[in-house]
Write a protein that holds these residues in place. Sequence first.
Motif, mmCIF file in Angstrom:
data_model
loop_
_atom_site.group_PDB
_atom_site.id
_atom_site.type_symbol
_atom_site.label_atom_id
_atom_site.label_comp_id
_atom_site.label_asym_id
_atom_site.label_seq_id
_atom_site.Cartn_x
_atom_site.Cartn_y
_atom_site.Cartn_z
ATOM 1 N N ALA A 156 -17.560 -30.269 -15.065
ATOM 2 C CA ALA A 156 -18.940 -29.809 -15.209
ATOM 3 C C ALA A 156 -19.937 -30.867 -14.753
ATOM 4 C CB ALA A 156 -19.210 -29.424 -16.666
ATOM 5 N N PHE A 157 -19.695 -32.134 -15.072
ATOM 6 C CA PHE A 157 -20.657 -33.182 -14.759
ATOM 7 C C PHE A 157 -20.552 -33.688 -13.319
ATOM 8 C CE2 PHE A 157 -20.646 -33.805 -19.491
ATOM 9 C CZ PHE A 157 -21.978 -33.453 -19.679
ATOM 10 N N SER B 171 -23.088 -18.484 -14.422
ATOM 11 C CA SER B 171 -23.341 -19.325 -13.246
ATOM 12 C C SER B 171 -24.534 -18.835 -12.439
ATOM 13 C CB SER B 171 -22.098 -19.370 -12.348
ATOM 14 O OG SER B 171 -21.863 -18.103 -11.738
ATOM 15 N N ILE C 89 -27.657 -20.118 -15.050
ATOM 16 C CA ILE C 89 -27.869 -21.535 -15.376
ATOM 17 C C ILE C 89 -27.139 -22.478 -14.426
ATOM 18 C CG2 ILE C 89 -28.261 -21.032 -17.816
ATOM 19 C CD1 ILE C 89 -25.403 -21.855 -18.411
ATOM 20 N N GLN D 219 -22.358 -25.809 -13.044
ATOM 21 C CA GLN D 219 -22.055 -26.991 -13.859
ATOM 22 C C GLN D 219 -22.382 -26.767 -15.333
ATOM 23 O OE1 GLN D 219 -24.015 -29.766 -10.807
ATOM 24 N NE2 GLN D 219 -22.416 -31.063 -11.660
ATOM 25 N N ALA D 220 -23.531 -26.151 -15.597
ATOM 26 C CA ALA D 220 -23.896 -25.856 -16.986
ATOM 27 C C ALA D 220 -22.959 -24.804 -17.578
ATOM 28 C CB ALA D 220 -25.342 -25.377 -17.062
ATOM 29 N N TYR E 198 -19.784 -24.333 -16.879
ATOM 30 C CA TYR E 198 -18.528 -24.990 -17.244
ATOM 31 C C TYR E 198 -18.701 -25.858 -18.492
ATOM 32 C CZ TYR E 198 -14.937 -23.744 -13.854
ATOM 33 O OH TYR E 198 -13.956 -23.073 -13.172
ATOM 34 N N ALA E 199 -19.856 -26.498 -18.610
ATOM 35 C CA ALA E 199 -20.095 -27.331 -19.796
ATOM 36 C C ALA E 199 -20.071 -26.480 -21.061
ATOM 37 C CB ALA E 199 -21.432 -28.054 -19.663
ATOM 38 N N PHE E 200 -20.725 -25.323 -21.019
ATOM 39 C CA PHE E 200 -20.718 -24.436 -22.185
ATOM 40 C C PHE E 200 -19.315 -23.870 -22.431
ATOM 41 C CE2 PHE E 200 -25.403 -24.160 -21.655
ATOM 42 C CZ PHE E 200 -25.767 -24.396 -22.972
#
Length: 449
Positions: free
Chosen positions: A119-120, A187, A190, A193-194, A196-198
């Motif tokens: 994600a990052f 996706s 947001i 990347q966001a 995947y973070a969630f």
Amino acid sequence: MADIVTGQDEPVQPKAGLREVLVSLRQPKVAIAMVFGIATGMPPVMVGVTLGYWMREEGVALTAIGFMGWVGIFIATKFLWAPFVDWIRLPIIGKRLGHRRSWMLLGQIFVTVGILGMAFTGPSAGLAVFAGFAMLTSFAAATQDIAVDAWRIESALDEEQDLMASAYILGLRSGYFFGNVPILAASGIIGWQAAYAFASLGGLAGLSALLLAREPQKPRDFAPLTGIGSVGSALIRPLKVFWQDHGTGLFIFLPLVALFFLPDSLIVPMVGPLYIDLGFSTGEIAGMRTVIGFPATLGGVVAAGLIGMRLGTLTAMAIGVTLAGLSNLGFCMLALSGGSKLVWAAVTVVEGFSGGLAMAAIVAWASRLTNPIATAAQFALLSSLMSFLGGFLGGFAGLGVVALQGVTGSSMGGFAAYFSLSPFAIIPPLILIWMVRQRMKRMENAALP
């Protein structure tokens, strides 16, 4: 009815369908098996399927997307370290949580680290770094899966294996859904990347189940591995037990397991790119999978129980792999149609139904092949065989599509040609299912007075 492995007579046991599984969720261990399925189902889909959508939207080449499918090699080779998960007690947490649950926790922690790493960074940070975090996710998910499979099998009585397998598959297919559809939908709002973070929060399901689960009451010998000889023994022991239990039947059983999912594995890396190249938005893909695909998958799980009860597990496996081939032809039609929503809906139904049916049938069948003294190692070997060959060959899917695009002279022509050839992969597993049936008949006849 004859046992699907040995051919010996056994009482007819009703297989578990959706109604039985839902009713049985009042049993804590059955409900926990389903939640474990959700936790273990998300990561492989996130690195093996959903990643393809993300990378294609970022403009990554089809060949690179295909090769990226090889990050799932850890899931396909987990049998190599499964014996150590079977026989090594983790320090500190092993005593506090128990053997199986401590390995689940370790796997879950690194799954979360890997997903957050993807994600990052994202593909734009460099495919090498991105692939590294994907590989960490895959390795940790495979380790967690080893422990969960062992917990599921050891926590159930023999007559409960179908029930636990059905509950686990319901959870697993739900995990496949959560590792794909919500991320696709998010996706578009947001960003990848966001999203995947969630999605990393899905690990909370595994942690909650881990805290509620009871450690199986199985006597274990945690003798330390003191040298090369003991390590080699740890690797060979599950194979010896397999041979003692099944003998020459393994020459049929193991190839069947290895080839069973080949029709699906050959096309999985290219389904996402096909959707993107047809112009479908991530929101449309998420909607189709939610409204049509997921219910069809649950229907397939139910059908596996009903068909297994009336016609036998092998019949359910044969129907599942045949329908998988038909769904591949459906993707060919979808490519040639230019993105017809009606064709897409029909393909989604067949794909979801066949996937749920095939997975539920073979997991119940393969679980009976294991021996309690080497549960984790043996089931890891079987599940690795289910994905290794297909995962390896699927890595060349991008090359195949690109080559066929050159031959046909069009982008969609290449996709269509590739999907039209893949159904031939159903022939070997169907032949092997027939051979298992013939073996059963010979053993039944030999047992007659």
